[in-house]
Design a protein around this motif. Sequence first.
Motif, mmCIF file in Angstrom:
data_model
loop_
_atom_site.group_PDB
_atom_site.id
_atom_site.type_symbol
_atom_site.label_atom_id
_atom_site.label_comp_id
_atom_site.label_asym_id
_atom_site.label_seq_id
_atom_site.Cartn_x
_atom_site.Cartn_y
_atom_site.Cartn_z
ATOM 1 N N THR A 121 33.942 13.215 37.854
ATOM 2 C CA THR A 121 33.567 14.592 38.177
ATOM 3 C C THR A 121 32.617 15.203 37.157
ATOM 4 O O THR A 121 31.900 16.155 37.474
ATOM 5 N N ASP A 122 32.580 14.657 35.945
ATOM 6 C CA ASP A 122 31.820 15.320 34.878
ATOM 7 C C ASP A 122 30.754 14.463 34.204
ATOM 8 O O ASP A 122 29.937 14.981 33.450
ATOM 9 N N GLY A 123 30.767 13.151 34.433
ATOM 10 C CA GLY A 123 29.862 12.262 33.719
ATOM 11 C C GLY A 123 28.701 11.769 34.558
ATOM 12 O O GLY A 123 28.437 12.262 35.653
ATOM 13 N N PHE A 124 27.992 10.771 34.032
ATOM 14 C CA PHE A 124 26.862 10.183 34.749
ATOM 15 C C PHE A 124 26.744 8.698 34.418
ATOM 16 O O PHE A 124 27.300 8.217 33.426
ATOM 17 N N LYS A 125 25.989 7.996 35.263
ATOM 18 C CA LYS A 125 25.665 6.592 35.018
ATOM 19 C C LYS A 125 24.172 6.395 35.243
ATOM 20 O O LYS A 125 23.648 6.737 36.299
ATOM 21 N N ILE A 126 23.492 5.872 34.229
ATOM 22 C CA ILE A 126 22.066 5.580 34.299
ATOM 23 C C ILE A 126 21.891 4.083 34.480
ATOM 24 O O ILE A 126 22.410 3.292 33.687
#
Length: 198
Positions: A121-126
């Motif tokens: 809900t709060d992070g990201f993946k590059i």
Amino acid sequence: ANKGYILDAEYHTFTVQKDGKIQVDGNVSANATIQVANHRPDMKKEVYNGTEWKQDAQYGVGDTVPYKITIEVPKNIEKLSTFTVTDTPTGLKDNVGSIKIKDNTTALMSGTDYTVAAEGTDGFKIAFKLDSATVKAYAGHTVTITYNAVVKDTAAVGGNGNSNNAKLEYTNKINTHDSPTTPSTNTIEDSAVMYSFG
């Protein structure tokens, strides 16, 4: 343990001549050295404390917190099939729109050189696009990912603080045909802590 090195089965050819001399890349000598590269990426996660980049900082609820991830890109990145960075914050929400990736001179373009997806809900993946000419040109360079996160009202107060963990996942085996062996990856992790006191 391979200590995070990428196991590259690249061929290194040489010829031992009848006179005992050794020929490598057209050069002939009595003693030859074949340089074999050890490829290993690295990663460091830091938070800005108002004056400098450190492993920890103090912020209040609603504050915008600047983060930086520094990555040493392996020289053989064009041979890899996986090179991703995942950020999983606690007590903070990452602002995906604030992400910028660059080395000293060139910035990567979202959509062209990498993609960003939500992580939880709060992070990201590059995910880096390893067929991108710009990404290939980053081989052997140090690149930085900068972004902001906002302190949530659910952030832990005091104690051990709010950890913001980053993970770099990458291909760790290349076969003799210069192709990645899948699925086979290594991970490197680092974190920075944000302390909140209400």
